[in-house]
Design a protein around this motif. Structure first.
Motif, PDB file in Angstrom:
ATOM      1  N   LYS A 199       0.629  76.117  80.036  1.00 33.16           N
ATOM      2  CA  LYS A 199      -0.699  75.634  79.707  1.00 33.16           C
ATOM      3  C   LYS A 199      -0.768  73.669  79.892  1.00 33.16           C
ATOM      4  O   LYS A 199      -1.642  73.481  80.203  1.00 33.16           O
ATOM      5  N   GLN A 200       0.153  73.398  80.584  1.00 40.02           N
ATOM      6  CA  GLN A 200      -0.114  72.525  81.215  1.00 40.02           C
ATOM      7  C   GLN A 200      -0.557  72.788  82.886  1.00 40.02           C
ATOM      8  O   GLN A 200      -0.216  73.195  83.109  1.00 40.02           O
ATOM      9  N   VAL A 201      -0.447  71.194  83.399  1.00 38.01           N
ATOM     10  CA  VAL A 201      -1.033  70.518  84.969  1.00 38.01           C
ATOM     11  C   VAL A 201       0.016  71.305  85.770  1.00 38.01           C
ATOM     12  O   VAL A 201      -0.155  72.212  86.491  1.00 38.01           O
ATOM     13  N   ARG A 202       1.340  71.296  85.571  1.00 35.28           N
ATOM     14  CA  ARG A 202       2.645  71.201  86.170  1.00 35.28           C
ATOM     15  C   ARG A 202       3.272  72.630  85.150  1.00 35.28           C
ATOM     16  O   ARG A 202       3.549  72.281  84.337  1.00 35.28           O
ATOM     17  N   THR A 203       3.485  74.121  86.156  1.00 36.25           N
ATOM     18  CA  THR A 203       4.057  74.807  85.136  1.00 36.25           C
ATOM     19  C   THR A 203       4.963  74.585  85.708  1.00 36.25           C
ATOM     20  O   THR A 203       5.509  74.160  87.126  1.00 36.25           O
ATOM     21  N   ILE A 204       6.048  75.887  84.704  1.00 40.27           N
ATOM     22  CA  ILE A 204       7.386  75.166  85.478  1.00 40.27           C
ATOM     23  C   ILE A 204       8.378  76.746  85.283  1.00 40.27           C
ATOM     24  O   ILE A 204       7.966  77.365  84.183  1.00 40.27           O
ATOM     25  N   ASN A 205       8.749  77.628  86.230  1.00 43.46           N
ATOM     26  CA  ASN A 205       9.452  78.737  85.849  1.00 43.46           C
ATOM     27  C   ASN A 205       9.929  79.405  85.509  1.00 43.46           C
ATOM     28  O   ASN A 205      10.926  78.615  84.760  1.00 43.46           O
ATOM     29  N   MET A 206      10.850  80.964  84.748  1.00 45.42           N
ATOM     30  CA  MET A 206      11.773  80.418  84.325  1.00 45.42           C
ATOM     31  C   MET A 206      12.663  80.042  84.302  1.00 45.42           C
ATOM     32  O   MET A 206      14.248  79.875  83.800  1.00 45.42           O
ATOM     33  N   GLU A 207      12.786  80.574  86.097  1.00 41.78           N
ATOM     34  CA  GLU A 207      14.355  80.144  86.955  1.00 41.78           C
ATOM     35  C   GLU A 207      14.549  78.520  86.419  1.00 41.78           C
ATOM     36  O   GLU A 207      15.811  78.368  86.156  1.00 41.78           O
ATOM     37  N   THR A 208      13.997  77.587  86.246  1.00 42.92           N
ATOM     38  CA  THR A 208      13.967  76.394  86.835  1.00 42.92           C
ATOM     39  C   THR A 208      14.493  75.923  85.529  1.00 42.92           C
ATOM     40  O   THR A 208      15.738  75.398  84.834  1.00 42.92           O
ATOM     41  N   ILE A 209      13.735  76.875  83.850  1.00 36.83           N
ATOM     42  CA  ILE A 209      14.062  76.444  82.675  1.00 36.83           C
ATOM     43  C   ILE A 209      16.111  76.625  82.316  1.00 36.83           C
ATOM     44  O   ILE A 209      16.294  76.370  81.331  1.00 36.83           O
ATOM     45  N   GLU A 210      15.953  77.907  82.957  1.00 32.88           N
ATOM     46  CA  GLU A 210      16.511  78.811  82.991  1.00 32.88           C
ATOM     47  C   GLU A 210      18.511  78.095  83.652  1.00 32.88           C
ATOM     48  O   GLU A 210      19.274  77.068  82.746  1.00 32.88           O
ATOM     49  N   LYS A 211      18.299  77.184  84.193  1.00 31.12           N
ATOM     50  CA  LYS A 211      18.670  76.277  84.952  1.00 31.12           C
ATOM     51  C   LYS A 211      19.056  74.726  84.510  1.00 31.12           C
ATOM     52  O   LYS A 211      20.147  74.626  84.049  1.00 31.12           O
ATOM     53  N   ILE A 212      17.850  73.954  83.331  1.00 29.71           N
ATOM     54  CA  ILE A 212      17.785  73.238  82.903  1.00 29.71           C
ATOM     55  C   ILE A 212      18.671  73.705  81.838  1.00 29.71           C
ATOM     56  O   ILE A 212      19.363  72.433  80.845  1.00 29.71           O
ATOM     57  N   SER A 213      18.789  74.163  81.569  1.00 33.90           N
ATOM     58  CA  SER A 213      19.384  74.562  79.855  1.00 33.90           C
ATOM     59  C   SER A 213      21.030  75.143  79.886  1.00 33.90           C
ATOM     60  O   SER A 213      21.624  75.309  79.134  1.00 33.90           O
ATOM     61  N   ASP A 214      21.030  75.722  81.315  1.00 35.16           N
ATOM     62  CA  ASP A 214      22.597  75.633  81.641  1.00 35.16           C
ATOM     63  C   ASP A 214      23.570  74.731  81.736  1.00 35.16           C
ATOM     64  O   ASP A 214      24.135  74.590  81.524  1.00 35.16           O
ATOM     65  N   GLY A 215      22.468  73.234  82.581  1.00 34.37           N
ATOM     66  CA  GLY A 215      22.934  72.580  82.634  1.00 34.37           C
ATOM     67  C   GLY A 215      23.037  72.014  81.215  1.00 34.37           C
ATOM     68  O   GLY A 215      24.117  71.027  81.236  1.00 34.37           O
ATOM     69  N   LEU A 216      22.544  71.969  80.556  1.00 35.40           N
ATOM     70  CA  LEU A 216      22.443  71.077  78.986  1.00 35.40           C
ATOM     71  C   LEU A 216      23.911  71.545  77.895  1.00 35.40           C
ATOM     72  O   LEU A 216      24.021  70.812  78.133  1.00 35.40           O
ATOM     73  N   ASP A 217      23.634  73.151  78.600  1.00 36.43           N
ATOM     74  CA  ASP A 217      24.793  73.850  77.460  1.00 36.43           C
ATOM     75  C   ASP A 217      26.107  73.568  78.601  1.00 36.43           C
ATOM     76  O   ASP A 217      27.221  73.133  77.597  1.00 36.43           O
ATOM     77  N   SER A 218      26.535  72.933  79.839  1.00 40.60           N
ATOM     78  CA  SER A 218      27.254  72.654  80.367  1.00 40.60           C
ATOM     79  C   SER A 218      28.005  71.207  80.091  1.00 40.60           C
ATOM     80  O   SER A 218      29.054  70.706  80.428  1.00 40.60           O
ATOM     81  N   LEU A 219      27.852  70.396  79.242  1.00 38.21           N
ATOM     82  CA  LEU A 219      27.524  68.875  79.281  1.00 38.21           C
ATOM     83  C   LEU A 219      28.257  68.525  77.908  1.00 38.21           C
ATOM     84  O   LEU A 219      28.288  69.180  76.661  1.00 38.21           O
ATOM     85  N   ASP A 220      29.426  67.684  77.675  1.00 39.25           N
ATOM     86  CA  ASP A 220      30.059  67.430  76.770  1.00 39.25           C
ATOM     87  C   ASP A 220      29.253  66.010  76.290  1.00 39.25           C
ATOM     88  O   ASP A 220      30.306  64.737  76.229  1.00 39.25           O
TER      89      ASP A 220
END
Length: 172
Positions: free
Chosen positions: A131-152
């Motif tokens: 719904k935003q001007v800048r759309t973000i695909n699910m692949e990018t969301i998955e990558k960021i989510s995986d990155g967050l999960d991997s942080l200590d």
């Protein structure tokens, strides 16, 4: 009184910017919001309409490093500003490199670093970004989510609904 550095982390579309605005409005003269999106716009002249093109460039990694560098310069200057009590850092923060400054600041006796993870189901976040001007695909969301999960990272607050948001806001 300790200066509060509130570090929002989470996937795009989870509500970081919306919550940043709420906190800013609670005390606008004493609050500074630092947004990686706004720094990116300033450095690259990219807008929400063409940002995806910017991060397809061969220099994308260097651009991300520059965004973090300038975010850190602004953050360190804000920590020294006696007129500011709350500093909100609005970004995904899904890499170890993007979080290094917060480890440094947490050792400062005059600064309280508050790590906040905003969580929402990926499909909801994806729908919000569409719904935003800048759309973000699910692949990018998955990558960021995986990155967050991997942080200590130990998060001081985990916001997943209106009640947990209300509890967090009551602490400020």
């Amino acid at each position: 009184m300790k200066k509060k550095v509130i570090v929002f982390s989470g996937i795009p579309g989870c509500g970081k910017t919306t919550l940043s605005r709420k906190i800013f409005l609670m005390n606008p003269l004493k609050t500074l919001t630092i947004s990686n999106d706004k720094i990116r716009e300033m450095i690259t002249s990219s807008t929400e309409e063409n940002v995806n093109e910017t991060f397809k460039l061969p220099e994308a990694d260097q651009l991300r490093d520059r965004i973090i560098k300038y975010r850190d310069i602004i953050l360190l200057a804000a920590v020294e500003d006696d007129n500011i009590e709350n500093i909100i850092v609005d970004a995904t923060h899904f890499t170890k490199e993007s979080r290094q400054i917060f480890d440094v600041l947490s050792k400062n006796p005059n600064v309280e670093v508050i790590n906040v993870l905003l969580s929402v189901e990926k499909h909801i976040a994806h729908a919000r970004t569409q719904k935003q001007v800048r759309t973000i695909n699910m692949e990018t969301i998955e990558k960021i989510s995986d990155g967050l999960d991997s942080l200590d990272v130990t998060y001081d607050f985990f916001i997943k609904d209106d009640e947990s948001e209300k509890q967090f806001l009551a602490t400020l």
